[in-house]
Scaffold this motif. Structure first.
Motif, PDB file in Angstrom:
ATOM      1  N   ARG A 176     -11.630  -8.771   1.274  1.00  0.00           N
ATOM      2  CA  ARG A 176     -12.089  -7.800   2.262  1.00  0.00           C
ATOM      3  C   ARG A 176     -12.410  -8.483   3.583  1.00  0.00           C
ATOM      4  N   ARG A 177     -12.994  -9.671   3.516  1.00  0.00           N
ATOM      5  CA  ARG A 177     -13.327 -10.406   4.738  1.00  0.00           C
ATOM      6  C   ARG A 177     -12.062 -10.744   5.525  1.00  0.00           C
ATOM      7  N   ILE A 178     -11.002 -11.132   4.828  1.00  0.00           N
ATOM      8  CA  ILE A 178      -9.735 -11.449   5.499  1.00  0.00           C
ATOM      9  C   ILE A 178      -9.154 -10.211   6.165  1.00  0.00           C
TER      10      ILE A 178
ATOM     11  N   SER B 270     -13.255  10.498   6.686  1.00  0.00           N
ATOM     12  CA  SER B 270     -12.199   9.484   6.775  1.00  0.00           C
ATOM     13  C   SER B 270     -11.913   8.849   5.420  1.00  0.00           C
ATOM     14  N   TRP B 271     -12.965   8.668   4.604  1.00  0.00           N
ATOM     15  CA  TRP B 271     -12.740   8.116   3.258  1.00  0.00           C
ATOM     16  C   TRP B 271     -11.971   9.103   2.394  1.00  0.00           C
TER      17      TRP B 271
ATOM     18  N   TYR C 291      -9.001  -1.259   2.324  1.00  0.00           N
ATOM     19  CA  TYR C 291      -8.511  -0.978   3.671  1.00  0.00           C
ATOM     20  C   TYR C 291      -9.511  -0.127   4.434  1.00  0.00           C
ATOM     21  N   TRP C 292     -10.025   0.924   3.801  1.00  0.00           N
ATOM     22  CA  TRP C 292     -10.964   1.817   4.492  1.00  0.00           C
ATOM     23  C   TRP C 292     -12.250   1.088   4.850  1.00  0.00           C
ATOM     24  N   GLN C 293     -12.806   0.350   3.900  1.00  0.00           N
ATOM     25  CA  GLN C 293     -14.043  -0.382   4.168  1.00  0.00           C
ATOM     26  C   GLN C 293     -13.846  -1.398   5.289  1.00  0.00           C
ATOM     27  N   ALA C 294     -12.742  -2.130   5.251  1.00  0.00           N
ATOM     28  CA  ALA C 294     -12.474  -3.139   6.270  1.00  0.00           C
ATOM     29  C   ALA C 294     -12.287  -2.491   7.637  1.00  0.00           C
ATOM     30  N   LYS C 295     -11.607  -1.349   7.675  1.00  0.00           N
ATOM     31  CA  LYS C 295     -11.387  -0.712   8.972  1.00  0.00           C
ATOM     32  C   LYS C 295     -12.690  -0.189   9.555  1.00  0.00           C
TER      33      LYS C 295
ATOM     34  N   ASN D 239       0.965  -5.459   0.616  1.00  0.00           N
ATOM     35  CA  ASN D 239       0.506  -6.806   0.264  1.00  0.00           C
ATOM     36  C   ASN D 239      -0.647  -6.777  -0.736  1.00  0.00           C
ATOM     37  N   GLY D 240      -0.749  -5.681  -1.461  1.00  0.00           N
ATOM     38  CA  GLY D 240      -1.696  -5.614  -2.571  1.00  0.00           C
ATOM     39  C   GLY D 240      -3.115  -5.245  -2.202  1.00  0.00           C
ATOM     40  N   ILE D 241      -3.339  -4.733  -0.994  1.00  0.00           N
ATOM     41  CA  ILE D 241      -4.686  -4.307  -0.588  1.00  0.00           C
ATOM     42  C   ILE D 241      -4.890  -2.854  -0.992  1.00  0.00           C
ATOM     43  N   SER D 242      -5.996  -2.564  -1.642  1.00  0.00           N
ATOM     44  CA  SER D 242      -6.260  -1.197  -2.099  1.00  0.00           C
ATOM     45  C   SER D 242      -6.673  -0.305  -0.938  1.00  0.00           C
ATOM     46  N   ARG D 243      -6.594   1.011  -1.165  1.00  0.00           N
ATOM     47  CA  ARG D 243      -7.031   1.962  -0.149  1.00  0.00           C
ATOM     48  C   ARG D 243      -8.518   1.799   0.162  1.00  0.00           C
ATOM     49  N   ARG D 244      -9.297   1.565  -0.854  1.00  0.00           N
ATOM     50  CA  ARG D 244     -10.737   1.407  -0.656  1.00  0.00           C
ATOM     51  C   ARG D 244     -11.050   0.193   0.222  1.00  0.00           C
TER      52      ARG D 244
END
Length: 257
Positions: A5-7, A245-246, A91-95, A84-89
């Motif tokens: 998530r940090r990346i 948005s979530w 992605y949303w949290q990171a955004k 690239n294997g990132i989940s929707r959750r």
């Protein structure tokens, strides 16, 4: 915080900064070139006043509007990350975190600009450009408390605007490109009809409309405005924007359009 998530947060934040820089650069070029072009046409270069333009510009609000538009940008970032294997959750949290950083950065730049540039030119400061300070700035006896709440209110408002645009952009991302234009036209038409109906209702029910407005803006019987309710309004709006948005991001799909 998980390393993945940090990346993603760092990646999205860097992309947002890049888009903000490009958009702001084009905006500055337009603002500089248009007055010069106008002066060339009129033949009166005495109208050019760089100091006046710097003094009257609202850098913080301009950057905020650009950040809000950038918040609507979803699909390409989602497509790359999900492949690239990132989940929707994740992605949303990171955004949301990256948008929060971006929003706070725009407001920090805006405050510094008001303090350093406008203050140095003619004594203008952020309090003179703050709607909160002009309305609620004398509610507490402590000037420091009023100023701190003014800054906090500005940050909450900025986050509300960015999260709302993020929510709207998420809804539009659910549809193919061609359908987005039809949706925007339909929403615009519905919005105009709604505003007309609201105007007619307030005209026919002025007492109830006044009571609602007073409640939202914190008007009290002793002819003063209490900032408590506006803060609650913004907090609720932020929660609605985040929840919306979530909910929308859970339905993101890869498309071929």
């Amino acid at each position: 915080m998980p390393a993945q998530r940090r990346i993603v947060i760092v990646y999205l934040f860097q992309k947002m900064l890049q888009r903000l820089s490009y958009a702001f650069l084009w905006l500055v070029l337009a603002l500089l070139l248009l007055p010069i072009f106008g002066s060339m046409l009129s033949g009166n270069f005495s109208q050019l006043n760089l100091s006046r333009e710097l003094r009257n510009s609202s850098l913080g609000f301009t950057l905020l509007l650009l950040a809000a538009v950038i918040a609507m940008y979803h699909y390409d970032d989602f497509k790359l990350l999900i492949q690239n294997g990132i989940s929707r959750r994740t992605y949303w949290q990171a955004k949301i975190i990256a948008l929060t950083w971006l929003t706070l950065l725009t407001q920090l730049v805006g405050y510094l600009y008001r303090f350093l540039i406008c203050g140095a030119l003619n004594g203008h400061n952020w309090k003179q450009a703050s709607l909160y300070m002009s309305v609620y700035g004398s509610y507490f006896k402590s000037p420091l408390m009023n100023q701190l709440l003014g800054i906090l209110f500005g940050l909450l408002f900025a986050l509300t605007l960015v999260f709302f645009f993020n929510f709207v952009g998420g809804i539009l991302s659910l549809f193919p490109r061609k359908q987005k234009y039809l949706i925007l036209i339909a929403v615009t038409a519905i919005g105009i009809v709604f505003l007309l109906l609201l105007f007619n209702w307030t005209r026919m029910h002025s007492t109830q409309a006044t009571a609602i407005v007073n409640f939202i803006f914190g008007y009290e019987k002793r002819d003063s405005l209490n900032p408590t309710m506006p803060f609650i309004d913004l907090i609720i709006a932020n929660i609605v924007g985040l929840a919306g948005s979530w909910g929308v991001s859970r339905y993101f799909q890869l498309r071929n359009d």
